[in-house]
Design a protein around this motif. Structure first.
Motif, PDB file in Angstrom:
ATOM      1  N   ASN A 177       7.690  77.150  67.518  1.00 57.64           N
ATOM      2  CA  ASN A 177       8.020  77.587  66.168  1.00 57.64           C
ATOM      3  C   ASN A 177       7.520  76.524  65.202  1.00 57.64           C
ATOM      4  OD1 ASN A 177       8.959  79.237  64.196  1.00 57.64           O
ATOM      5  ND2 ASN A 177      11.115  79.005  64.706  1.00 57.64           N
ATOM      6  N   PRO A 178       6.477  76.825  64.451  1.00 62.93           N
ATOM      7  CA  PRO A 178       5.933  78.159  64.237  1.00 62.93           C
ATOM      8  C   PRO A 178       5.088  78.638  65.419  1.00 62.93           C
ATOM      9  CG  PRO A 178       4.662  76.571  62.972  1.00 62.93           C
ATOM     10  CD  PRO A 178       5.802  75.816  63.610  1.00 62.93           C
ATOM     11  N   PHE A 179       5.007  79.948  65.525  1.00 69.24           N
ATOM     12  CA  PHE A 179       4.215  80.585  66.569  1.00 69.24           C
ATOM     13  C   PHE A 179       2.734  80.351  66.273  1.00 69.24           C
ATOM     14  CE2 PHE A 179       2.368  84.316  68.755  1.00 69.24           C
ATOM     15  CZ  PHE A 179       2.954  84.143  69.995  1.00 69.24           C
ATOM     16  N   PRO A 180       1.902  80.120  67.299  1.00 71.49           N
ATOM     17  CA  PRO A 180       0.461  79.878  67.064  1.00 71.49           C
ATOM     18  C   PRO A 180      -0.198  81.066  66.355  1.00 71.49           C
ATOM     19  CG  PRO A 180       1.037  79.509  69.367  1.00 71.49           C
ATOM     20  CD  PRO A 180       2.240  80.084  68.716  1.00 71.49           C
ATOM     21  N   ARG A 181      -1.174  80.761  65.532  1.00 72.36           N
ATOM     22  CA  ARG A 181      -1.856  81.809  64.760  1.00 72.36           C
ATOM     23  C   ARG A 181      -2.802  82.610  65.649  1.00 72.36           C
ATOM     24  NH1 ARG A 181      -0.747  82.132  59.698  1.00 72.36           N
ATOM     25  NH2 ARG A 181      -2.488  83.479  59.191  1.00 72.36           N
ATOM     26  N   ASN A 193      13.135  81.560  77.308  1.00 70.90           N
ATOM     27  CA  ASN A 193      14.484  81.349  76.790  1.00 70.90           C
ATOM     28  C   ASN A 193      14.397  80.798  75.381  1.00 70.90           C
ATOM     29  OD1 ASN A 193      14.354  78.386  76.863  1.00 70.90           O
ATOM     30  ND2 ASN A 193      14.357  78.653  79.075  1.00 70.90           N
ATOM     31  N   GLY A 194      15.544  80.677  74.740  1.00 68.37           N
ATOM     32  CA  GLY A 194      15.600  80.107  73.400  1.00 68.37           C
ATOM     33  C   GLY A 194      15.426  81.142  72.308  1.00 68.37           C
ATOM     34  N   PRO A 195      15.368  80.679  71.063  1.00 70.01           N
ATOM     35  CA  PRO A 195      15.303  81.592  69.917  1.00 70.01           C
ATOM     36  C   PRO A 195      13.930  82.220  69.729  1.00 70.01           C
ATOM     37  CG  PRO A 195      15.248  79.328  69.159  1.00 70.01           C
ATOM     38  CD  PRO A 195      15.466  79.274  70.645  1.00 70.01           C
ATOM     39  N   LEU A 196      13.923  83.335  69.015  1.00 66.40           N
ATOM     40  CA  LEU A 196      12.672  84.001  68.651  1.00 66.40           C
ATOM     41  C   LEU A 196      12.031  83.278  67.469  1.00 66.40           C
ATOM     42  CD1 LEU A 196      13.812  87.724  68.727  1.00 66.40           C
ATOM     43  CD2 LEU A 196      12.158  86.653  70.249  1.00 66.40           C
ATOM     44  N   PRO A 197      10.729  83.088  67.501  1.00 69.47           N
ATOM     45  CA  PRO A 197      10.054  82.510  66.338  1.00 69.47           C
ATOM     46  C   PRO A 197       9.727  83.599  65.311  1.00 69.47           C
ATOM     47  CG  PRO A 197       8.455  82.894  68.046  1.00 69.47           C
ATOM     48  CD  PRO A 197       9.804  83.301  68.610  1.00 69.47           C
ATOM     49  N   ASP A 198       9.250  83.184  64.172  1.00 68.61           N
ATOM     50  CA  ASP A 198       8.763  84.119  63.162  1.00 68.61           C
ATOM     51  C   ASP A 198       7.334  84.492  63.540  1.00 68.61           C
ATOM     52  OD1 ASP A 198       7.890  85.511  60.960  1.00 68.61           O
ATOM     53  OD2 ASP A 198       7.891  83.771  59.627  1.00 68.61           O
ATOM     54  N   PHE A 199       7.131  85.740  63.943  1.00 68.93           N
ATOM     55  CA  PHE A 199       5.798  86.221  64.311  1.00 68.93           C
ATOM     56  C   PHE A 199       5.007  86.700  63.101  1.00 68.93           C
ATOM     57  CE2 PHE A 199       7.886  86.570  68.409  1.00 68.93           C
ATOM     58  CZ  PHE A 199       6.888  86.226  69.303  1.00 68.93           C
ATOM     59  N   SER A 200       5.670  86.971  61.988  1.00 67.80           N
ATOM     60  CA  SER A 200       5.027  87.671  60.871  1.00 67.80           C
ATOM     61  C   SER A 200       3.869  86.895  60.252  1.00 67.80           C
ATOM     62  CB  SER A 200       6.049  88.032  59.804  1.00 67.80           C
ATOM     63  OG  SER A 200       6.594  86.886  59.206  1.00 67.80           O
ATOM     64  N   ARG A 201       3.988  85.598  60.116  1.00 67.14           N
ATOM     65  CA  ARG A 201       2.908  84.817  59.489  1.00 67.14           C
ATOM     66  C   ARG A 201       1.733  84.591  60.438  1.00 67.14           C
ATOM     67  NH1 ARG A 201       7.677  82.743  57.668  1.00 67.14           N
ATOM     68  NH2 ARG A 201       7.989  82.830  55.427  1.00 67.14           N
ATOM     69  N   ALA A 202       2.018  84.485  61.715  1.00 62.12           N
ATOM     70  CA  ALA A 202       0.985  84.166  62.700  1.00 62.12           C
ATOM     71  C   ALA A 202       0.275  85.397  63.252  1.00 62.12           C
ATOM     72  CB  ALA A 202       1.603  83.380  63.852  1.00 62.12           C
ATOM     73  N   THR A 203       0.923  86.555  63.165  1.00 62.13           N
ATOM     74  CA  THR A 203       0.373  87.771  63.769  1.00 62.13           C
ATOM     75  C   THR A 203       0.522  88.953  62.811  1.00 62.13           C
ATOM     76  OG1 THR A 203       2.474  88.292  64.838  1.00 62.13           O
ATOM     77  CG2 THR A 203       0.920  86.951  66.104  1.00 62.13           C
ATOM     78  N   PRO A 204      -0.117  88.930  61.656  1.00 62.13           N
ATOM     79  CA  PRO A 204       0.124  89.963  60.639  1.00 62.13           C
ATOM     80  C   PRO A 204      -0.318  91.374  61.022  1.00 62.13           C
ATOM     81  CG  PRO A 204      -1.722  88.577  60.006  1.00 62.13           C
ATOM     82  CD  PRO A 204      -1.106  87.950  61.221  1.00 62.13           C
ATOM     83  N   LEU A 205      -1.189  91.513  62.022  1.00 64.15           N
ATOM     84  CA  LEU A 205      -1.684  92.832  62.421  1.00 64.15           C
ATOM     85  C   LEU A 205      -0.958  93.409  63.645  1.00 64.15           C
ATOM     86  CD1 LEU A 205      -5.519  92.200  61.986  1.00 64.15           C
ATOM     87  CD2 LEU A 205      -3.920  93.222  60.353  1.00 64.15           C
ATOM     88  N   MET A 206       0.111  92.744  64.085  1.00 63.40           N
ATOM     89  CA  MET A 206       0.820  93.152  65.297  1.00 63.40           C
ATOM     90  C   MET A 206       1.275  94.606  65.212  1.00 63.40           C
ATOM     91  SD  MET A 206       1.902  91.873  68.241  1.00 63.40           S
ATOM     92  CE  MET A 206       2.143  90.128  68.012  1.00 63.40           C
TER      93      MET A 206
END
Length: 191
Positions: free
Chosen positions: A67-71, A86-99
């Motif tokens: 976190n942050p997740f790799p671009r 394991n552990g918390p979820l990162p913010d995927f929105s900034r690193a993977t905008p086309l998901m």
């Protein structure tokens, strides 16, 4: 599009550093159903930068997401289900905008208990998301903001530890075909 399929083998390590020219051109990589036994940070450190699809499902990948997740600006489909994360979820929105498809399900395969905590509100900024599968983890809360994912067709949050009421904002998901909230601790009334 260059596609590399290494699925259903006995690979124990994911590394593409030796093949730099081909690595840069790869858009689809399938390493599912192997024996990859690495920390997730090592796995992502070796991934080609221009991926559109990445399947790492059914391995032994462990650790917490960075976190942050790799671009991965071009990635549209990411599946790391059935591993030992394991552990918390990162913010995927900034690193993977086309998901479009994100599958992080079935991480409770070790004593560490899978992905934990709250689904970040920033998930609601994944505007292209069609499928979100976070089933069989140890998540405790999901934000009402998930109701802003207007293209979402499938949402699976089953077999977690969700212990809230169902946000009425999920009613905004007009094209949702499948909603699975089974096997949780949800309360109050069904909206």
């Amino acid at each position: 599009m260059l596609h590399a399929n290494y699925s259903y083998n006995n690979f124990i390590c994911a590394s593409a550093k030796k093949y730099k020219p081909a690595r840069e051109a790869l858009e689809v990589v399938d390493i599912s159903n192997n024996q990859i036994d690495q920390d997730v940070s090592e796995v992502f450190g070796n991934m080609p930068p221009n991926l559109r699809e990445l399947d790492l499902s059914d391995n032994r990948i462990e650790g917490s997401f960075m976190n942050p997740f790799p671009r991965f600006e071009n990635i549209q489909r990411f599946d790391i289900s059935d591993n030992n994360m394991n552990g918390p979820l990162p913010d995927f929105s900034r690193a993977t905008p086309l998901m479009r498809e994100l599958d992080l399900s079935n991480q409770r395969q070790t004593e560490q208990g899978g992905l934990t905590g709250t689904i970040p509100p920033d998930f609601s900024q994944l505007n292209e998301l069609l499928v979100l599968n976070l089933a069989s983890n140890n998540l405790t809360e999901f934000p009402p903001d998930l109701g802003n994912l207007l293209k979402l067709k499938r949402l699976d949050l089953s077999s977690n530890s969700l212990s809230q009421s169902i946000p009425t904002e999920l009613g905004n998901l007009a094209v949702l075909n499948e909603l699975d909230l089974s096997n949780n601790l949800l309360s109050d009334s069904i909206p």
